[in-house]
Design an enzyme around this catalytic site. Sequence first.
Site, mmCIF file in Angstrom:
data_model
loop_
_atom_site.group_PDB
_atom_site.id
_atom_site.type_symbol
_atom_site.label_atom_id
_atom_site.label_comp_id
_atom_site.label_asym_id
_atom_site.label_seq_id
_atom_site.Cartn_x
_atom_site.Cartn_y
_atom_site.Cartn_z
ATOM 1 N N ARG A 1 0.836 -1.201 0.000
ATOM 2 C CA ARG A 1 0.000 0.000 0.000
ATOM 3 C C ARG A 1 0.871 1.251 0.000
ATOM 4 O O ARG A 1 0.549 2.257 -0.630
ATOM 5 C CB ARG A 1 -0.934 -0.016 1.227
ATOM 6 C CG ARG A 1 -1.961 1.112 1.157
ATOM 7 C CD ARG A 1 -2.951 1.129 2.311
ATOM 8 N NE ARG A 1 -3.926 2.180 2.032
ATOM 9 C CZ ARG A 1 -5.219 1.963 1.718
ATOM 10 N NH1 ARG A 1 -5.685 0.724 1.679
ATOM 11 N NH2 ARG A 1 -6.048 2.961 1.446
ATOM 12 N N ASN B 1 -11.568 16.918 1.847
ATOM 13 C CA ASN B 1 -12.504 15.864 1.460
ATOM 14 C C ASN B 1 -13.925 16.327 1.740
ATOM 15 O O ASN B 1 -14.173 17.079 2.688
ATOM 16 C CB ASN B 1 -12.210 14.573 2.244
ATOM 17 C CG ASN B 1 -13.114 13.415 1.807
ATOM 18 O OD1 ASN B 1 -13.696 13.453 0.727
ATOM 19 N ND2 ASN B 1 -13.237 12.420 2.658
ATOM 20 N N HIS C 1 -17.642 14.952 2.678
ATOM 21 C CA HIS C 1 -18.278 13.747 3.210
ATOM 22 C C HIS C 1 -19.786 13.970 3.283
ATOM 23 O O HIS C 1 -20.229 15.022 3.786
ATOM 24 C CB HIS C 1 -17.705 13.419 4.599
ATOM 25 C CG HIS C 1 -18.272 12.172 5.207
ATOM 26 N ND1 HIS C 1 -17.939 10.912 4.766
ATOM 27 C CD2 HIS C 1 -19.161 12.010 6.214
ATOM 28 C CE1 HIS C 1 -18.606 10.014 5.481
ATOM 29 N NE2 HIS C 1 -19.346 10.647 6.366
ATOM 30 N N ASP D 1 -6.988 14.476 7.808
ATOM 31 C CA ASP D 1 -5.819 14.175 8.666
ATOM 32 C C ASP D 1 -5.618 12.656 8.637
ATOM 33 O O ASP D 1 -6.181 11.969 7.796
ATOM 34 C CB ASP D 1 -6.021 14.739 10.085
ATOM 35 C CG ASP D 1 -7.163 14.060 10.825
ATOM 36 O OD1 ASP D 1 -7.523 14.551 11.915
ATOM 37 O OD2 ASP D 1 -7.703 13.040 10.313
ATOM 38 N N GLY E 1 -6.726 10.363 10.368
ATOM 39 C CA GLY E 1 -7.866 9.517 10.776
ATOM 40 C C GLY E 1 -8.837 9.305 9.629
ATOM 41 O O GLY E 1 -8.608 9.744 8.498
ATOM 42 N N ASP F 1 -12.108 10.493 8.263
ATOM 43 C CA ASP F 1 -13.114 11.564 8.330
ATOM 44 C C ASP F 1 -13.067 12.310 9.661
ATOM 45 O O ASP F 1 -14.095 12.718 10.200
ATOM 46 C CB ASP F 1 -14.526 10.966 8.109
ATOM 47 C CG ASP F 1 -14.639 10.302 6.751
ATOM 48 O OD1 ASP F 1 -15.404 9.319 6.638
ATOM 49 O OD2 ASP F 1 -13.950 10.749 5.813
#
Length: 199
Positions: A64, A106, A108, A140, A142, A144
């Site tokens: 990954r 992002n 959401h 960041d 984490g 969301d």
Amino acid sequence: ARVVVLVSGSGSLLQALLDATASADYPVRIVAVGADRPDAQGLARAEHAGLPTFAHRLRDHEHRDDWDRALAESCARFEPDLVVSAGFMKLVGPRFLARFAGRYLNSHPALLPSFPGMHGVRDALDYGVRITGCTLFVVDEGVDTGPILAQEAVDVRPSDDETSLHERIKAVERRLLVGTLEQLALHGWTVQGRKVSIP
Ligand code: GRF
């Protein structure tokens, strides 16, 4: 501001940005569009708009970390001021964040911190909330969990199913993303801990 957009799906959020950047006085230029799969419809929208595109499939990389690095390098090549995930359904890794932390946003389709993750719309519907919405935030490490830039509420209707609710949320997301990106491009922003301010 130079923006790279990352997509995974239909790219309707991307399309809203493409439409906005068509007007000369919108202070954002999309310089490239990337995806985690070469057949993402969003890439076709970008190609139709004459933009450079790239795709990095996770499964093409043994590790990954290599995918993370390849994605970061493809974005960096276009020297973006901002990278925007518009329905990009993969979590970036530490390499990507090392290069773009603080300037990777992002959108959401829920009011974070409620209903994070892959099924925010379905989870809100199943919970029985009467109000949900969308959140634009600075990514960041984490899931969301990053500092919130903008949110807008969307009513849940008794007749809603996941699709109808998501479509109504996406209509708001499009407006929120276009409007907030304009403010960021014009005024910049600062992030202190969890607080984001647009001067
Ligand atoms: C948006 O609702 C976004 O918040 C979510 O996926 C949707 C993307 O839609 N992550 P599209 O691919 O831009 O049409």
